[in-house]
Design a protein around this motif. Structure first.
Motif, PDB file in Angstrom:
ATOM      1  N   THR A   1     -58.638   0.973 -41.403  1.00 16.25           N
ATOM      2  CA  THR A   1     -59.531   2.862 -41.121  1.00 16.25           C
ATOM      3  C   THR A   1     -58.364   3.736 -41.050  1.00 16.25           C
ATOM      4  O   THR A   1     -58.300   4.861 -41.876  1.00 16.25           O
ATOM      5  CB  THR A   1     -60.631   1.981 -39.866  1.00 16.25           C
ATOM      6  N   PHE A   2     -57.910   3.377 -39.670  1.00 18.02           N
ATOM      7  CA  PHE A   2     -56.884   4.056 -39.301  1.00 18.02           C
ATOM      8  C   PHE A   2     -55.782   4.730 -40.653  1.00 18.02           C
ATOM      9  O   PHE A   2     -55.493   5.962 -40.645  1.00 18.02           O
ATOM     10  CB  PHE A   2     -56.445   4.264 -37.967  1.00 18.02           C
ATOM     11  N   ALA A   3     -55.242   3.695 -40.853  1.00 17.72           N
ATOM     12  CA  ALA A   3     -53.572   4.113 -42.396  1.00 17.72           C
ATOM     13  C   ALA A   3     -54.346   4.631 -43.483  1.00 17.72           C
ATOM     14  O   ALA A   3     -53.849   5.604 -44.013  1.00 17.72           O
ATOM     15  CB  ALA A   3     -53.240   2.781 -42.986  1.00 17.72           C
ATOM     16  N   ARG A   4     -55.956   4.618 -43.775  1.00 18.84           N
ATOM     17  CA  ARG A   4     -56.198   5.107 -44.534  1.00 18.84           C
ATOM     18  C   ARG A   4     -56.719   6.596 -44.777  1.00 18.84           C
ATOM     19  O   ARG A   4     -56.519   7.472 -45.385  1.00 18.84           O
ATOM     20  CB  ARG A   4     -57.155   4.517 -45.512  1.00 18.84           C
TER      21      ARG A   4
ATOM     22  N   TYR B   1     -46.601  13.982 -42.475  1.00 22.56           N
ATOM     23  CA  TYR B   1     -45.122  13.816 -42.888  1.00 22.56           C
ATOM     24  C   TYR B   1     -44.862  12.497 -43.550  1.00 22.56           C
ATOM     25  O   TYR B   1     -45.661  11.797 -43.459  1.00 22.56           O
ATOM     26  CB  TYR B   1     -44.138  13.834 -41.235  1.00 22.56           C
ATOM     27  N   ASP B   2     -43.749  12.493 -43.506  1.00 16.16           N
ATOM     28  CA  ASP B   2     -43.565  11.224 -44.248  1.00 16.16           C
ATOM     29  C   ASP B   2     -42.948   9.758 -43.598  1.00 16.16           C
ATOM     30  O   ASP B   2     -42.170   8.755 -44.123  1.00 16.16           O
ATOM     31  CB  ASP B   2     -42.213  10.854 -45.634  1.00 16.16           C
ATOM     32  N   THR B   3     -43.493   9.877 -41.760  1.00 21.53           N
ATOM     33  CA  THR B   3     -43.175   9.309 -40.942  1.00 21.53           C
ATOM     34  C   THR B   3     -43.339   7.690 -41.411  1.00 21.53           C
ATOM     35  O   THR B   3     -44.779   7.618 -41.800  1.00 21.53           O
ATOM     36  CB  THR B   3     -43.580   9.390 -39.358  1.00 21.53           C
ATOM     37  N   ARG B   4     -42.876   6.224 -41.709  1.00 19.05           N
ATOM     38  CA  ARG B   4     -43.842   5.371 -41.658  1.00 19.05           C
ATOM     39  C   ARG B   4     -43.747   4.640 -39.904  1.00 19.05           C
ATOM     40  O   ARG B   4     -43.509   5.147 -39.188  1.00 19.05           O
ATOM     41  CB  ARG B   4     -42.585   3.845 -42.212  1.00 19.05           C
ATOM     42  N   VAL B   5     -45.634   4.530 -40.079  1.00 21.85           N
ATOM     43  CA  VAL B   5     -46.137   4.193 -38.840  1.00 21.85           C
ATOM     44  C   VAL B   5     -46.362   3.015 -39.033  1.00 21.85           C
ATOM     45  O   VAL B   5     -47.164   2.443 -39.779  1.00 21.85           O
ATOM     46  CB  VAL B   5     -47.278   4.896 -38.746  1.00 21.85           C
ATOM     47  N   LEU B   6     -46.176   2.721 -37.778  1.00 23.25           N
ATOM     48  CA  LEU B   6     -47.158   1.169 -36.896  1.00 23.25           C
ATOM     49  C   LEU B   6     -48.127   1.348 -36.565  1.00 23.25           C
ATOM     50  O   LEU B   6     -47.802   1.818 -35.278  1.00 23.25           O
ATOM     51  CB  LEU B   6     -45.909  -0.274 -37.347  1.00 23.25           C
ATOM     52  N   PHE B   7     -49.317   0.774 -37.604  1.00 19.45           N
ATOM     53  CA  PHE B   7     -50.553   0.199 -35.898  1.00 19.45           C
ATOM     54  C   PHE B   7     -50.405  -0.630 -35.383  1.00 19.45           C
ATOM     55  O   PHE B   7     -50.194  -2.249 -36.001  1.00 19.45           O
ATOM     56  CB  PHE B   7     -51.940   0.248 -36.667  1.00 19.45           C
ATOM     57  N   VAL B   8     -50.575  -0.627 -34.361  1.00 20.58           N
ATOM     58  CA  VAL B   8     -50.532  -1.987 -33.459  1.00 20.58           C
ATOM     59  C   VAL B   8     -52.343  -1.920 -32.717  1.00 20.58           C
ATOM     60  O   VAL B   8     -52.739  -1.294 -32.259  1.00 20.58           O
ATOM     61  CB  VAL B   8     -49.518  -2.077 -32.415  1.00 20.58           C
TER      62      VAL B   8
ATOM     63  N   ASP C   1     -61.533  -2.030 -50.260  1.00 22.53           N
ATOM     64  CA  ASP C   1     -62.612  -2.516 -50.764  1.00 22.53           C
ATOM     65  C   ASP C   1     -63.675  -1.850 -49.809  1.00 22.53           C
ATOM     66  O   ASP C   1     -63.891  -0.799 -49.757  1.00 22.53           O
ATOM     67  CB  ASP C   1     -62.353  -3.418 -48.458  1.00 22.53           C
ATOM     68  N   GLY C   2     -65.023  -1.970 -50.826  1.00 24.64           N
ATOM     69  CA  GLY C   2     -66.081  -1.323 -50.490  1.00 24.64           C
ATOM     70  C   GLY C   2     -66.721  -1.109 -49.572  1.00 24.64           C
ATOM     71  O   GLY C   2     -67.546   0.362 -48.916  1.00 24.64           O
ATOM     72  N   GLU C   3     -66.229  -2.437 -48.288  1.00 22.80           N
ATOM     73  CA  GLU C   3     -66.543  -2.178 -46.721  1.00 22.80           C
ATOM     74  C   GLU C   3     -66.215  -0.982 -45.338  1.00 22.80           C
ATOM     75  O   GLU C   3     -66.064  -0.373 -45.012  1.00 22.80           O
ATOM     76  CB  GLU C   3     -66.766  -3.178 -46.454  1.00 22.80           C
ATOM     77  N   ALA C   4     -64.629  -0.724 -46.668  1.00 25.42           N
ATOM     78  CA  ALA C   4     -63.516  -0.192 -46.050  1.00 25.42           C
ATOM     79  C   ALA C   4     -64.788   1.049 -45.668  1.00 25.42           C
ATOM     80  O   ALA C   4     -65.014   2.518 -46.520  1.00 25.42           O
ATOM     81  CB  ALA C   4     -62.195   0.156 -46.862  1.00 25.42           C
ATOM     82  N   SER C   5     -64.067   2.097 -44.777  1.00 28.81           N
ATOM     83  CA  SER C   5     -64.173   2.674 -44.383  1.00 28.81           C
ATOM     84  C   SER C   5     -63.366   3.812 -43.989  1.00 28.81           C
ATOM     85  O   SER C   5     -62.136   3.234 -43.567  1.00 28.81           O
ATOM     86  CB  SER C   5     -65.368   3.240 -42.968  1.00 28.81           C
ATOM     87  N   ILE C   6     -62.963   5.156 -44.358  1.00 32.12           N
ATOM     88  CA  ILE C   6     -62.158   6.336 -44.717  1.00 32.12           C
ATOM     89  C   ILE C   6     -61.479   6.733 -43.326  1.00 32.12           C
ATOM     90  O   ILE C   6     -61.115   8.192 -42.461  1.00 32.12           O
ATOM     91  CB  ILE C   6     -61.956   7.382 -45.554  1.00 32.12           C
ATOM     92  N   GLU C   7     -63.324   7.226 -42.330  1.00 29.95           N
ATOM     93  CA  GLU C   7     -62.833   7.971 -41.723  1.00 29.95           C
ATOM     94  C   GLU C   7     -63.091   7.571 -40.115  1.00 29.95           C
ATOM     95  O   GLU C   7     -64.897   6.797 -39.611  1.00 29.95           O
ATOM     96  CB  GLU C   7     -64.175   8.806 -41.002  1.00 29.95           C
ATOM     97  N   PRO C   8     -62.660   7.364 -39.000  1.00 28.63           N
ATOM     98  CA  PRO C   8     -62.930   6.209 -37.739  1.00 28.63           C
ATOM     99  C   PRO C   8     -64.022   6.961 -37.114  1.00 28.63           C
ATOM    100  O   PRO C   8     -63.224   8.043 -37.002  1.00 28.63           O
ATOM    101  CB  PRO C   8     -61.642   6.604 -36.954  1.00 28.63           C
ATOM    102  N   ILE C   9     -64.810   5.677 -36.739  1.00 30.48           N
ATOM    103  CA  ILE C   9     -66.275   6.533 -35.562  1.00 30.48           C
ATOM    104  C   ILE C   9     -65.638   6.540 -34.711  1.00 30.48           C
ATOM    105  O   ILE C   9     -65.318   5.941 -34.025  1.00 30.48           O
ATOM    106  CB  ILE C   9     -67.234   5.325 -36.538  1.00 30.48           C
ATOM    107  N   GLY C  10     -66.010   7.442 -34.486  1.00 27.08           N
ATOM    108  CA  GLY C  10     -66.958   7.570 -32.220  1.00 27.08           C
ATOM    109  C   GLY C  10     -65.816   8.965 -32.039  1.00 27.08           C
ATOM    110  O   GLY C  10     -64.738   9.256 -32.493  1.00 27.08           O
TER     111      GLY C  10
END
Length: 451
Positions: A176-179, A160-167, A133-142
């Motif tokens: 953004t954190f996944a990217r 690592y290749d761990t599967r991560v679930l963001f809640v 998405d052209g609006e997507a940021s890759i660096e979480p701000i803050g």
């Protein structure tokens, strides 16, 4: 990144064996084929990163195979043609059709390895588009402690290749954190494929996720597109039951069948997911598979809502102002301290997404070098008013539940209108009767009682 897979196609077994030994010594995974039929099968199942393809073979020539594999002038991976009877015309024709390069036999090992290296380097720039998405940021701000701590956790998990679930709540920055994780992972050169699970209708999900084979043509599904990289399932709790079942099987075996296909397709990818729901509660309620939950939930990371790190509001305001000014050529406007303080104390029910939309609105519709406090209050008030316009109750539900609620209401209305006659209902709404019966059963509509 995982080792590159190279498919060697040559009707001479000695050449296949020699190339396999050389390339495996260089650290590659090698699959060999001694005819066109084997090559086609390996092409579909292995999804190689590079193909070394002999031109002259007994059943089908290499140029014909290349022509089959090239779509819109581009092959899904680099193809290097080989021949001991080559001519300039053959080389020109092969490269015109989409071959990366052409090697003459007997092969020079130095030239072979150098060409393979160049071809694999080029593949980094020829990946399937990443649906960014052209609006997507890759660096979480803050710079708040909460964001700094989360960034650090994500960077460590990335190795690592761990599967991560963001809640977290919608609009809080889960994608953004996944990217960001993918950017810092060993798979960073591979594709990042984001999927809005709730936007895929159940009847199309099998083809969307697993692809299909039809009349000799292959449609690569989302899992194949993510091969070598990461698949991000946004709001995975919205996934329908049948797709959940298929996904469990694919993740456990790292292979699946395309719709209409007969050969297993192998995939190597990292799966990242997000949810606003409590998936443990969804499992208890029978709406989400327990086995899939444990497959996806190797590590859970909570993404805090903006109100819990509101000290980052000034930095986020500056970030979005700069981005809209740069990308959309909007006039620059400054947020004075009084406005920033007001916005720091705002509840932000829509989280970072709401802040971004507010900045965009103020830059487009506002005037003057500074943003006034009153226009901010007015803009926020108009947003609230706009969102609170009377709407059906199901508008506030997740897309999957809203769709089910609408379909149930719609079908019950028309079933009543046609006196419970399913045949007339089928004709009136344009749905094939077998599918309609399934839909009525799935939604719990007791159509027999209406006759």
């Amino acid at each position: 990144m995982t080792q590159a897979t190279i498919l060697v196609v040559d009707d001479e077994p000695d050449i296949c064996h020699l190339l396999q030994e050389i390339l495996e010594d260089e650290g590659f995974q090698v699959v060999t084929a001694e005819n066109g039929a084997q090559a086609r099968r390996h092409w579909q199942v292995e999804r190689p990163d590079l193909v070394l393809l002999d031109i002259w073979m007994p059943d089908v020539d290499g140029v014909s195979l290349l022509n089959e594999w090239v779509v819109d002038g581009v092959a899904p991976c680099p193809v290097i043609m080989m021949s001991g009877h080559g001519t300039v015309e053959t080389a020109v024709e092969a490269t015109r059709l989409g071959a990366f390069d052409y090697l003459e036999k007997p092969l020079s090992m130095a030239k072979l390895l150098s060409t393979v290296e160049r071809a694999l380097e080029s593949r980094r720039y020829q990946r399937i588009p990443q649906r960014v998405d052209g609006e997507a940021s890759i660096e979480p701000i803050g710079k708040s402690p909460a964001m700094a701590r989360l960034r650090d956790q994500v960077k460590r998990l990335a190795q690592y290749d761990t599967r991560v679930l963001f809640v977290g709540e919608p609009g809080g920055g889960k994608e953004t954190f996944a990217r960001y994780l993918h950017k810092h992972s060993l798979r960073r050169e591979g594709p990042f494929i984001p999927v809005g699970v709730g936007t895929i209708a159940p009847e199309y999900s099998a083809v969307e996720f697993f692809g299909k084979e039809e009349q000799g043509k292959i449609h690569h599904g989302l899992l194949e597109q993510a091969h070598g990289g990461a698949l991000f399932l946004d709001e995975v709790g919205d996934m329908d039951a049948e797709t959940q079942l298929r996904l469990v099987s694919a993740l456990e075996s790292k292979a699946f069948l395309r719709v209409g296909g007969s050969e297993q397709v192998k995939v190597d990818m990292r799966v990242l997911t997000s949810t606003r729901r409590n998936l443990e509660e969804e499992v208890k309620a029978g709406r989400f598979r327990k086995d899939l939950f444990y497959l996806l939930n190797e590590v859970t990371l909570g993404v805090p809502p903006l109100r819990q790190h509101n000290e980052d509001v000034p930095e986020l305001l500056n970030y979005y102002v700069d981005r809209f000014v740069t990308r959309e050529k909007l006039d620059f406007r400054r947020f004075p301290v009084a406005v920033q303080n007001f916005l720091r104390n705002y509840a932000w029910p829509g989280n970072i997404r709401e802040l971004k939309n507010l900045v965009h609105r103020l830059l487009i519709l506002g005037s003057g070098e500074e943003v006034e406090l009153e226009e901010v209050k007015t803009a926020l008030g108009e947003i609230v008013t706009k969102e609170s316009v009377e709407a059906p109750e199901f508008y506030d539900l997740p897309l999957k539940e809203a769709r089910e609620r609408f379909e149930k209401s719609y079908l019950e209305y028309h079933l009543e209108k046609h006196s419970g006659n399913v045949a007339r209902l089928s004709q009136a709404i344009g749905m094939e009767r077998t599918h309609l019966y399934r839909k009525l059963h799935a939604l719990g509509i007791k159509f027999k009682d209406k006759r």
